[in-house]
Design a protein around this motif. Sequence first.
Motif, short mmCIF file in Angstrom:
data_model
loop_
_atom_site.label_atom_id
_atom_site.label_comp_id
_atom_site.label_asym_id
_atom_site.label_seq_id
_atom_site.Cartn_x
_atom_site.Cartn_y
_atom_site.Cartn_z
N ASN A 1 20.01 -79.94 -59.07
CA ASN A 1 18.91 -78.58 -59.19
C ASN A 1 19.57 -77.36 -59.93
OD1 ASN A 1 17.41 -79.53 -57.70
ND2 ASN A 1 18.77 -79.35 -55.91
N ARG A 2 21.19 -77.06 -60.03
CA ARG A 2 21.59 -75.87 -60.73
C ARG A 2 21.18 -76.12 -62.35
NH1 ARG A 2 25.49 -75.17 -56.43
NH2 ARG A 2 27.26 -76.66 -57.16
N LEU A 3 21.33 -77.18 -62.71
CA LEU A 3 20.80 -77.74 -64.22
C LEU A 3 19.00 -77.76 -64.01
CD1 LEU A 3 23.16 -80.49 -64.50
CD2 LEU A 3 23.09 -78.99 -66.01
N LYS A 4 18.89 -77.56 -62.98
CA LYS A 4 16.49 -77.56 -63.21
C LYS A 4 16.79 -76.61 -63.24
CE LYS A 4 15.33 -81.30 -61.39
NZ LYS A 4 15.51 -83.10 -59.97
N ILE A 5 17.23 -75.11 -62.65
CA ILE A 5 17.45 -74.10 -62.48
C ILE A 5 17.63 -73.38 -63.75
CG2 ILE A 5 18.30 -71.91 -61.62
CD1 ILE A 5 18.80 -73.39 -58.98
N LEU A 6 19.20 -73.73 -64.21
CA LEU A 6 19.32 -73.15 -66.08
C LEU A 6 17.66 -73.08 -67.18
CD1 LEU A 6 23.13 -73.66 -66.02
CD2 LEU A 6 21.42 -70.94 -66.04
N GLU A 7 16.90 -75.01 -66.90
CA GLU A 7 16.02 -75.42 -67.80
C GLU A 7 15.12 -73.87 -66.91
OE1 GLU A 7 14.25 -79.26 -69.06
OE2 GLU A 7 15.31 -79.25 -67.29
N MET A 8 14.61 -74.40 -66.00
CA MET A 8 13.76 -73.11 -65.52
C MET A 8 13.40 -71.74 -66.27
SD MET A 8 12.81 -74.14 -61.89
CE MET A 8 11.25 -73.75 -61.95
N LEU A 9 15.03 -71.62 -66.75
CA LEU A 9 14.56 -70.28 -67.17
C LEU A 9 15.39 -70.28 -68.40
CD1 LEU A 9 17.75 -68.73 -64.22
CD2 LEU A 9 15.47 -68.37 -64.93
N SER A 10 15.81 -70.78 -69.15
CA SER A 10 15.31 -70.77 -70.04
C SER A 10 13.64 -70.98 -71.04
CB SER A 10 15.34 -72.71 -71.10
OG SER A 10 14.54 -73.07 -70.76
N CYS A 11 12.93 -70.75 -70.40
CA CYS A 11 12.13 -69.91 -71.02
C CYS A 11 11.96 -68.70 -70.52
CB CYS A 11 10.91 -71.04 -70.02
SG CYS A 11 10.29 -72.54 -70.27
N GLY A 12 12.12 -67.61 -70.32
CA GLY A 12 12.26 -66.19 -69.80
C GLY A 12 12.52 -65.94 -67.93
N GLU A 13 12.11 -64.85 -67.66
CA GLU A 13 12.92 -64.17 -66.94
C GLU A 13 12.33 -64.99 -65.25
OE1 GLU A 13 14.55 -59.82 -65.28
OE2 GLU A 13 12.05 -60.12 -65.11
N LEU A 14 12.58 -65.02 -64.18
CA LEU A 14 11.94 -65.83 -63.07
C LEU A 14 12.37 -64.98 -62.08
CD1 LEU A 14 11.82 -69.42 -64.40
CD2 LEU A 14 9.60 -68.08 -64.17
N CYS A 15 11.66 -65.07 -61.22
CA CYS A 15 11.46 -64.64 -60.19
C CYS A 15 12.00 -65.85 -58.93
CB CYS A 15 10.51 -63.87 -59.07
SG CYS A 15 10.16 -63.94 -58.02
N ALA A 16 12.56 -65.58 -57.54
CA ALA A 16 13.46 -66.16 -57.29
C ALA A 16 12.31 -67.10 -56.14
CB ALA A 16 14.84 -66.08 -55.49
N CYS A 17 11.16 -66.64 -55.54
CA CYS A 17 9.43 -67.66 -55.53
C CYS A 17 9.54 -68.22 -56.33
CB CYS A 17 8.89 -66.05 -54.78
SG CYS A 17 8.33 -65.61 -55.92
N ASP A 18 8.99 -67.94 -57.22
CA ASP A 18 8.77 -68.95 -58.31
C ASP A 18 10.18 -70.18 -58.71
OD1 ASP A 18 5.91 -67.57 -59.24
OD2 ASP A 18 8.17 -66.02 -60.39
N ILE A 19 11.36 -69.92 -58.43
CA ILE A 19 12.46 -70.81 -58.71
C ILE A 19 12.21 -71.85 -57.71
CG2 ILE A 19 14.47 -72.34 -58.90
CD1 ILE A 19 15.35 -68.68 -60.18
#
Length: 109
Positions: free
Chosen positions: A15-33
């Motif tokens: 899940n932490r790797l997925k979070i980093l992958e999501m953040l690779s597109c730019g800043e995200l709100c916790a709710c989006d994650i």
Amino acid sequence: MKEEIEIFKALSDENRLKILEMLSCGELCACDIQDGLNLTQPTISHHMKVLQKVGLINADKRGKWAFYSIKQDQVDRICGFIKKITTPSNDCICNAFSCNCESSGCIEE
């Protein structure tokens, strides 16, 4: 090297790797994650704390929401560390010892 070990421990969770992958597109709100991974808020919060602790992400609190982004300098540093330990050099740890495996019998084929 202890700091790098802690970073690798943090990266050992899917899940932490997925979070980093999501953040690779730019800043995200916790709710989006949370929505993107279909995880509960406490679970997301836990993962974000782990990633923050090792310095891989930035957190910016805006009102009741937290926004996260990748801390690129730390990512670059850990990439450099991997490159350093996987590239031969004169000060390589392997130069501190010598093994004549064929004569000592430590390799069996």
